[in-house]
Design an enzyme around this catalytic site. Structure first.
Site, PDB file in Angstrom:
ATOM      1  N   HIS A  22       6.480  46.788  57.167  1.00  0.00           N
ATOM      2  CA  HIS A  22       5.892  47.424  55.939  1.00  0.00           C
ATOM      3  C   HIS A  22       6.845  49.010  56.347  1.00  0.00           C
ATOM      4  O   HIS A  22       6.096  49.979  56.595  1.00  0.00           O
ATOM      5  CB  HIS A  22       4.448  47.800  56.144  1.00  0.00           C
ATOM      6  CG  HIS A  22       3.912  48.380  54.881  1.00  0.00           C
ATOM      7  ND1 HIS A  22       4.237  48.587  53.835  1.00  0.00           N
ATOM      8  CD2 HIS A  22       2.568  48.779  54.693  1.00  0.00           C
ATOM      9  CE1 HIS A  22       3.577  49.235  53.014  1.00  0.00           C
ATOM     10  NE2 HIS A  22       2.409  49.243  53.231  1.00  0.00           N
ATOM     11  N   ARG A  71       6.754  43.481  46.944  1.00  0.00           N
ATOM     12  CA  ARG A  71       5.694  43.391  48.068  1.00  0.00           C
ATOM     13  C   ARG A  71       5.726  41.672  48.078  1.00  0.00           C
ATOM     14  O   ARG A  71       5.163  41.050  46.869  1.00  0.00           O
ATOM     15  CB  ARG A  71       4.445  44.021  47.674  1.00  0.00           C
ATOM     16  CG  ARG A  71       3.198  43.522  48.347  1.00  0.00           C
ATOM     17  CD  ARG A  71       1.989  44.325  48.343  1.00  0.00           C
ATOM     18  NE  ARG A  71       2.177  45.416  49.125  1.00  0.00           N
ATOM     19  CZ  ARG A  71       1.245  46.423  49.367  1.00  0.00           C
ATOM     20  NH1 ARG A  71      -0.071  46.246  49.046  1.00  0.00           N
ATOM     21  NH2 ARG A  71       1.600  47.432  50.037  1.00  0.00           N
ATOM     22  N   GLN A  87       5.582  52.537  54.787  1.00  0.00           N
ATOM     23  CA  GLN A  87       4.399  53.021  55.332  1.00  0.00           C
ATOM     24  C   GLN A  87       4.591  53.803  56.552  1.00  0.00           C
ATOM     25  O   GLN A  87       4.239  55.016  56.607  1.00  0.00           O
ATOM     26  CB  GLN A  87       3.139  51.884  55.413  1.00  0.00           C
ATOM     27  CG  GLN A  87       1.758  52.411  56.176  1.00  0.00           C
ATOM     28  CD  GLN A  87       1.230  53.141  55.241  1.00  0.00           C
ATOM     29  OE1 GLN A  87       1.004  52.800  53.761  1.00  0.00           O
ATOM     30  NE2 GLN A  87       0.763  54.493  55.401  1.00  0.00           N
ATOM     31  N   ARG A 124       3.129  58.727  51.138  1.00  0.00           N
ATOM     32  CA  ARG A 124       3.851  57.559  50.843  1.00  0.00           C
ATOM     33  C   ARG A 124       4.729  58.039  49.446  1.00  0.00           C
ATOM     34  O   ARG A 124       5.877  57.523  49.416  1.00  0.00           O
ATOM     35  CB  ARG A 124       2.722  56.507  50.165  1.00  0.00           C
ATOM     36  CG  ARG A 124       2.321  55.768  51.501  1.00  0.00           C
ATOM     37  CD  ARG A 124       3.173  54.796  52.396  1.00  0.00           C
ATOM     38  NE  ARG A 124       3.594  53.841  51.292  1.00  0.00           N
ATOM     39  CZ  ARG A 124       3.306  52.749  50.878  1.00  0.00           C
ATOM     40  NH1 ARG A 124       2.209  52.508  51.679  1.00  0.00           N
ATOM     41  NH2 ARG A 124       3.978  51.943  50.182  1.00  0.00           N
ATOM     42  N   ASP A 145      -5.184  49.128  62.084  1.00  0.00           N
ATOM     43  CA  ASP A 145      -4.902  48.480  60.625  1.00  0.00           C
ATOM     44  C   ASP A 145      -6.179  47.318  60.759  1.00  0.00           C
ATOM     45  O   ASP A 145      -6.635  47.188  61.634  1.00  0.00           O
ATOM     46  CB  ASP A 145      -3.608  48.058  60.497  1.00  0.00           C
ATOM     47  CG  ASP A 145      -3.395  47.436  59.391  1.00  0.00           C
ATOM     48  OD1 ASP A 145      -4.052  47.762  58.264  1.00  0.00           O
ATOM     49  OD2 ASP A 145      -2.336  46.649  59.078  1.00  0.00           O
ATOM     50  N   CYS A 166      -3.197  53.112  57.645  1.00  0.00           N
ATOM     51  CA  CYS A 166      -2.374  52.844  56.575  1.00  0.00           C
ATOM     52  C   CYS A 166      -3.211  52.599  55.150  1.00  0.00           C
ATOM     53  O   CYS A 166      -2.770  53.041  54.078  1.00  0.00           O
ATOM     54  CB  CYS A 166      -1.309  51.685  56.499  1.00  0.00           C
ATOM     55  SG  CYS A 166      -2.022  50.016  56.674  1.00  0.00           S
TER      56      CYS A 166
HETATM   57  N1  NVA Z   1      -1.504  44.837  57.392  1.00  0.00           N
HETATM   58  C1  NVA Z   1      -2.011  44.997  56.125  1.00  0.00           C
HETATM   59  C2  NVA Z   1      -1.628  46.337  55.438  1.00  0.00           C
HETATM   60  C3  NVA Z   1      -2.063  46.693  53.956  1.00  0.00           C
HETATM   61  C4  NVA Z   1      -1.565  47.823  53.577  1.00  0.00           C
HETATM   62  C5  NVA Z   1      -1.820  43.995  55.261  1.00  0.00           C
HETATM   63  O1  NVA Z   1      -0.596  43.339  55.417  1.00  0.00           O
HETATM   64  O2  NVA Z   1      -2.528  43.472  54.365  1.00  0.00           O
HETATM   65  N1   CP Z   2      -0.939  51.186  52.611  1.00  0.00           N
HETATM   66  C1   CP Z   2      -0.745  50.323  51.533  1.00  0.00           C
HETATM   67  O1   CP Z   2       0.396  49.868  51.578  1.00  0.00           O
HETATM   68  O2   CP Z   2      -1.540  50.461  50.914  1.00  0.00           O
HETATM   69  P1   CP Z   2      -1.746  49.262  49.545  1.00  0.00           P
HETATM   70  O3   CP Z   2      -1.840  47.821  49.932  1.00  0.00           O
HETATM   71  O4   CP Z   2      -3.102  49.851  48.521  1.00  0.00           O
HETATM   72  O5   CP Z   2      -0.406  49.471  48.587  1.00  0.00           O
END
Ligand code: NVA
Ligand code: CP
Length: 310
Positions: free
Chosen positions: A136, A109, A139, A293, A225, A265
């Site tokens: 992502h 990540r 997800q 997930r 989101d 998500c």
């Molecule tokens: N769009 C959000 C998703 C978090 C799971 C982010 O990138 O923070």
């Molecule tokens: N939806 C998701 O990726 O959650 P986290 O940021 O908690 O991993």
């Protein structure tokens, strides 16, 4: 890398797999999930190690990959920017060369997709995108599986995206292209989806709307989101103003199909991008979505490491 493994498959974007491979993965997910629910031991990844590298915060991604890997008989190494040399400017290419000599699969990540791509290009083992600024895919893998579980095939259906043209929106667009459904998108001016960033040339799978209510009309799934994604916190105040009308509420759900699902998500901000009555209401499947997930990622790791079973 274990002997005998020559072709490395990565999962860096949703479009890295074909529709037929997704059909296989969803079938495997169903089997793996059923085994888990029945407390049946299934450990095809015994002696395999997953390295998880987090340069941004996480709850679901960490727990789902870590628990999933242990359930499959493997083990996990957890690295963050602050407790590894990644935070002290060791080149990502060098990190990839070293880490991938010691583990069997890597989940990352991070911020820019280019960093993930650079890691993958220098990795001896499969690399999975656990979220970047641009995409992502794990997800959306879970989201599509959750839709199929509740409503059957997603092909030909309409998914409404209300909100930021972010990593989730880009990945939904890739999924629409690969799996053959239509994505309705409504975002405030300046925050819309960019098909070029999404990497989707097929204009037929995307319809954009100024008014979020119009985007929801006839949709089989409504999803949203956070207004401000990780890494964009400096824009928080401006975004709070711009996104005020992009809150998924009961009116929007009423414009969708009567049996439309709601997904998010997570983490969610009730009263911002979604009304509490929607996320906590009967059309919401967000807890199944979060749980899935783990199941889809177990199927994904099995596929990337062992290929097709049976
Ligand atoms: N769009 C959000 C998703 C978090 C799971 C982010 O990138 O923070
Ligand atoms: N939806 C998701 O990726 O959650 P986290 O940021 O908690 O991993």
């Amino acid at each position: 890398m274990k002997p005998g493994m020559s072709l490395i498959r990565h999962y860096l974007q949703f479009k890295d797999l074909r529709a037929e491979e997704y059909a296989y993965l969803f079938g495997r997910t169903r089997i793996i999930k059923t085994r888990f629910k029945n407390y049946e031991r299934y450990q095809p990844l015994a002696d395999r190690t997953l390295a998880m590298i987090f340069e941004k915060a996480s709850t679901r991604t960490r727990v789902s990959f870590e628990a999933g890997m242990y359930q499959m008989g493997g083990t996990v190494v957890h690295l963050t920017t602050s407790d590894s040399q990644l935070g002290r400017a060791e080149p990502v290419e060098d990190s990839a060369r070293v880490i991938s000599r010691m583990v069997d699969i890597v989940m990352i990540r991070t911020f820019e997709q280019s960093k993930l791509d650079a890691f993958a290009a220098h990795s001896r083992v499969p690399v999975i995108n656990g979220l970047t600024n641009e995409y992502h895919p794990c997800q959306i893998l879970a989201d599509v599986y959750t839709f199929i579980e509740h409503r059957g095939d997603i092909k030909g259906k309409v998914v409404a995206w209300v909100g930021d043209g972010n990593n989730m929106a880009n990945t939904w667009l890739q999924a629409a292209d690969v799996l053959g459904f239509t994505l309705h998108v409504s975002s405030p001016g300046g925050y819309g989806i960019d098909p070029q960033v999404a990497g989707v040339g097929n204009a037929r799978c995307l319809k954009t709307f100024k008014n979020p209510l119009d985007a929801c009309r006839g949709a089989h799934l409504v999803t949203t989101d956070v207004w401000t994604s990780m890494g964009f916190e400096a824009e928080n105040e401006a975004r709070k103003k711009a996104f005020l009308a992009w809150c998924v509420d009961a009116r929007m759900m009423a414009a969708a199909q009567p049996d439309a699902l709601f997904m998010h998500c997570l983490p969610a901000h009730r009263g911002e991008e979604v009304a509490a009555e929607v996320i906590d209401g009967p059309q919401s499947v967000v807890w199944d979505e979060a749980e899935n997930r783990m199941h889809v990622q177990k199927a994904l790791m099995e596929y990337l490491l062992l290929g097709r079973i049976g």
